[in-house]
Design a protein around this motif. Sequence first.
Motif, PDB file in Angstrom:
ATOM      1  N   SER A  24      11.593  -5.978  14.154  1.00 31.45           N
ATOM      2  CA  SER A  24      10.408  -6.292  13.356  1.00 31.45           C
ATOM      3  C   SER A  24       9.748  -5.028  12.830  1.00 31.45           C
ATOM      4  O   SER A  24       9.902  -3.939  13.397  1.00 31.45           O
ATOM      5  N   LEU A  25       9.021  -5.198  11.755  1.00 32.28           N
ATOM      6  CA  LEU A  25       8.255  -4.119  11.140  1.00 32.28           C
ATOM      7  C   LEU A  25       6.927  -4.736  10.708  1.00 32.28           C
ATOM      8  O   LEU A  25       6.914  -5.839  10.159  1.00 32.28           O
ATOM      9  N   HIS A  26       5.838  -4.051  10.999  1.00 29.07           N
ATOM     10  CA  HIS A  26       4.517  -4.539  10.585  1.00 29.07           C
ATOM     11  C   HIS A  26       3.624  -3.314  10.394  1.00 29.07           C
ATOM     12  O   HIS A  26       3.227  -2.671  11.361  1.00 29.07           O
ATOM     13  N   VAL A  27       3.337  -2.987   9.145  1.00 28.87           N
ATOM     14  CA  VAL A  27       2.502  -1.827   8.820  1.00 28.87           C
ATOM     15  C   VAL A  27       1.358  -2.300   7.938  1.00 28.87           C
ATOM     16  O   VAL A  27       1.593  -2.893   6.881  1.00 28.87           O
ATOM     17  N   ARG A  28       0.144  -2.026   8.371  1.00 32.77           N
ATOM     18  CA  ARG A  28      -1.051  -2.453   7.629  1.00 32.77           C
ATOM     19  C   ARG A  28      -1.823  -1.205   7.223  1.00 32.77           C
ATOM     20  O   ARG A  28      -2.115  -0.344   8.056  1.00 32.77           O
ATOM     21  N   THR A  29      -2.172  -1.118   5.939  1.00 26.86           N
ATOM     22  CA  THR A  29      -2.858   0.048   5.393  1.00 26.86           C
ATOM     23  C   THR A  29      -4.130  -0.392   4.683  1.00 26.86           C
ATOM     24  O   THR A  29      -4.094  -1.285   3.826  1.00 26.86           O
ATOM     25  N   ARG A  30      -5.231   0.261   5.006  1.00 28.85           N
ATOM     26  CA  ARG A  30      -6.504  -0.002   4.326  1.00 28.85           C
ATOM     27  C   ARG A  30      -6.450   0.644   2.949  1.00 28.85           C
ATOM     28  O   ARG A  30      -6.156   1.834   2.821  1.00 28.85           O
ATOM     29  N   LEU A  31      -6.742  -0.158   1.909  1.00 34.08           N
ATOM     30  CA  LEU A  31      -6.681   0.339   0.533  1.00 34.08           C
ATOM     31  C   LEU A  31      -8.049   0.704  -0.023  1.00 34.08           C
ATOM     32  O   LEU A  31      -8.147   1.521  -0.933  1.00 34.08           O
ATOM     33  N   VAL A  45       1.300  -5.084  -6.843  1.00 31.31           N
ATOM     34  CA  VAL A  45       2.329  -5.660  -5.977  1.00 31.31           C
ATOM     35  C   VAL A  45       3.096  -6.762  -6.707  1.00 31.31           C
ATOM     36  O   VAL A  45       4.328  -6.812  -6.652  1.00 31.31           O
ATOM     37  N   LEU A  46       2.400  -7.615  -7.399  1.00 30.71           N
ATOM     38  CA  LEU A  46       3.039  -8.776  -8.036  1.00 30.71           C
ATOM     39  C   LEU A  46       3.889  -8.426  -9.253  1.00 30.71           C
ATOM     40  O   LEU A  46       4.775  -9.191  -9.634  1.00 30.71           O
ATOM     41  N   THR A  47       3.643  -7.262  -9.873  1.00 32.41           N
ATOM     42  CA  THR A  47       4.380  -6.881 -11.095  1.00 32.41           C
ATOM     43  C   THR A  47       5.404  -5.777 -10.872  1.00 32.41           C
ATOM     44  O   THR A  47       5.887  -5.187 -11.830  1.00 32.41           O
ATOM     45  N   TRP A  48       5.702  -5.438  -9.618  1.00 30.35           N
ATOM     46  CA  TRP A  48       6.686  -4.412  -9.259  1.00 30.35           C
ATOM     47  C   TRP A  48       6.163  -2.996  -9.479  1.00 30.35           C
ATOM     48  O   TRP A  48       6.886  -2.026  -9.260  1.00 30.35           O
ATOM     49  N   GLU A  49       4.917  -2.839  -9.954  1.00 26.85           N
ATOM     50  CA  GLU A  49       4.389  -1.502 -10.219  1.00 26.85           C
ATOM     51  C   GLU A  49       4.400  -0.639  -8.962  1.00 26.85           C
ATOM     52  O   GLU A  49       4.737   0.546  -9.027  1.00 26.85           O
ATOM     53  N   LEU A  50       4.030  -1.208  -7.823  1.00 28.31           N
ATOM     54  CA  LEU A  50       4.048  -0.441  -6.572  1.00 28.31           C
ATOM     55  C   LEU A  50       5.438   0.116  -6.317  1.00 28.31           C
ATOM     56  O   LEU A  50       5.598   1.306  -6.048  1.00 28.31           O
ATOM     57  N   HIS A  51       6.444  -0.720  -6.387  1.00 28.52           N
ATOM     58  CA  HIS A  51       7.806  -0.276  -6.087  1.00 28.52           C
ATOM     59  C   HIS A  51       8.289   0.782  -7.072  1.00 28.52           C
ATOM     60  O   HIS A  51       8.896   1.773  -6.675  1.00 28.52           O
ATOM     61  N   ARG A  52       7.984   0.580  -8.336  1.00 23.93           N
ATOM     62  CA  ARG A  52       8.401   1.577  -9.328  1.00 23.93           C
ATOM     63  C   ARG A  52       7.675   2.899  -9.123  1.00 23.93           C
ATOM     64  O   ARG A  52       8.267   3.966  -9.298  1.00 23.93           O
ATOM     65  N   ALA A 153       7.392   1.773   4.542  1.00 19.61           N
ATOM     66  CA  ALA A 153       6.243   0.855   4.585  1.00 19.61           C
ATOM     67  C   ALA A 153       4.927   1.633   4.567  1.00 19.61           C
ATOM     68  O   ALA A 153       3.978   1.247   3.874  1.00 19.61           O
ATOM     69  N   ARG A 154       4.869   2.731   5.303  1.00 15.41           N
ATOM     70  CA  ARG A 154       3.650   3.563   5.292  1.00 15.41           C
ATOM     71  C   ARG A 154       3.440   4.179   3.905  1.00 15.41           C
ATOM     72  O   ARG A 154       2.318   4.246   3.414  1.00 15.41           O
ATOM     73  N   ARG A 155       4.508   4.601   3.273  1.00 20.50           N
ATOM     74  CA  ARG A 155       4.401   5.183   1.931  1.00 20.50           C
ATOM     75  C   ARG A 155       3.933   4.143   0.920  1.00 20.50           C
ATOM     76  O   ARG A 155       3.191   4.461   0.000  1.00 20.50           O
ATOM     77  N   CYS A 156       4.353   2.895   1.075  1.00 20.19           N
ATOM     78  CA  CYS A 156       3.857   1.816   0.200  1.00 20.19           C
ATOM     79  C   CYS A 156       2.330   1.797   0.233  1.00 20.19           C
ATOM     80  O   CYS A 156       1.686   1.713  -0.816  1.00 20.19           O
ATOM     81  N   GLY A 157       1.753   1.873   1.420  1.00 19.31           N
ATOM     82  CA  GLY A 157       0.298   1.874   1.544  1.00 19.31           C
ATOM     83  C   GLY A 157      -0.336   3.078   0.888  1.00 19.31           C
ATOM     84  O   GLY A 157      -1.352   2.964   0.190  1.00 19.31           O
ATOM     85  N   THR A 158       0.248   4.232   1.098  1.00 22.69           N
ATOM     86  CA  THR A 158      -0.276   5.468   0.508  1.00 22.69           C
ATOM     87  C   THR A 158      -0.254   5.401  -1.016  1.00 22.69           C
ATOM     88  O   THR A 158      -1.239   5.735  -1.689  1.00 22.69           O
ATOM     89  N   ILE A 159       0.858   4.962  -1.565  1.00 18.77           N
ATOM     90  CA  ILE A 159       1.003   4.881  -3.028  1.00 18.77           C
ATOM     91  C   ILE A 159       0.068   3.828  -3.603  1.00 18.77           C
ATOM     92  O   ILE A 159      -0.593   4.055  -4.624  1.00 18.77           O
TER      93      ILE A 159
END
Length: 170
Positions: A24-31, A45-52, A153-159
């Motif tokens: 399992s993986l569970h990472v929560r980041t305050r934005l 998140v919904l438009t893929w902008e985060l991933h890109r 997952a941590r980098r997703c929160g940072t970005i």
Amino acid sequence: MSFTYEAVGATRDDLAACPPGFHSLHVRTRLGEGEAVFHRAAEAVLTWELHRAMGVGINASADRAAKDVDVTVTLAGLIKAPCRIVWATEEPRRAGWAYGTLTGHPECGEEAFVVDRTGDGTVWLTVAAFSRPAKWYAKAGGAATRGLQHAYARRCGTILRRLCAPQDES
């Protein structure tokens, strides 16, 4: 292509879902705080902008995450990981989606990206997943592969926090 695991959609109601035999993986980041941060984060998140913005290649059958959208994630320009959105939600205080792995993905499992705004107005990103190696190179990576998943997952929160920060207009 078909899913490579049985618990399809398990993360929808329980982000901590982890079937036997999976990691399992569970990472929560305050934005940040407030409705504007929530809407900005949800849209990213919904438009893929985060991933890109993370440098991940995304080839999706739609411009927005929705159930049954096929997504191929390309990592480091080499690894192609086919997935399909198993659920998506866009509510006043919660938005996000999860994809499940399809045949050919180096891992087997499900990963969710959810933005939520709590009662006090705090906005959070949760990246949650359950997975196990499917390809030889994922198996060979062992604990290092899981470490990379946590770092991702941590980098997703940072970005995403950076994407949601007020823009300097000077």
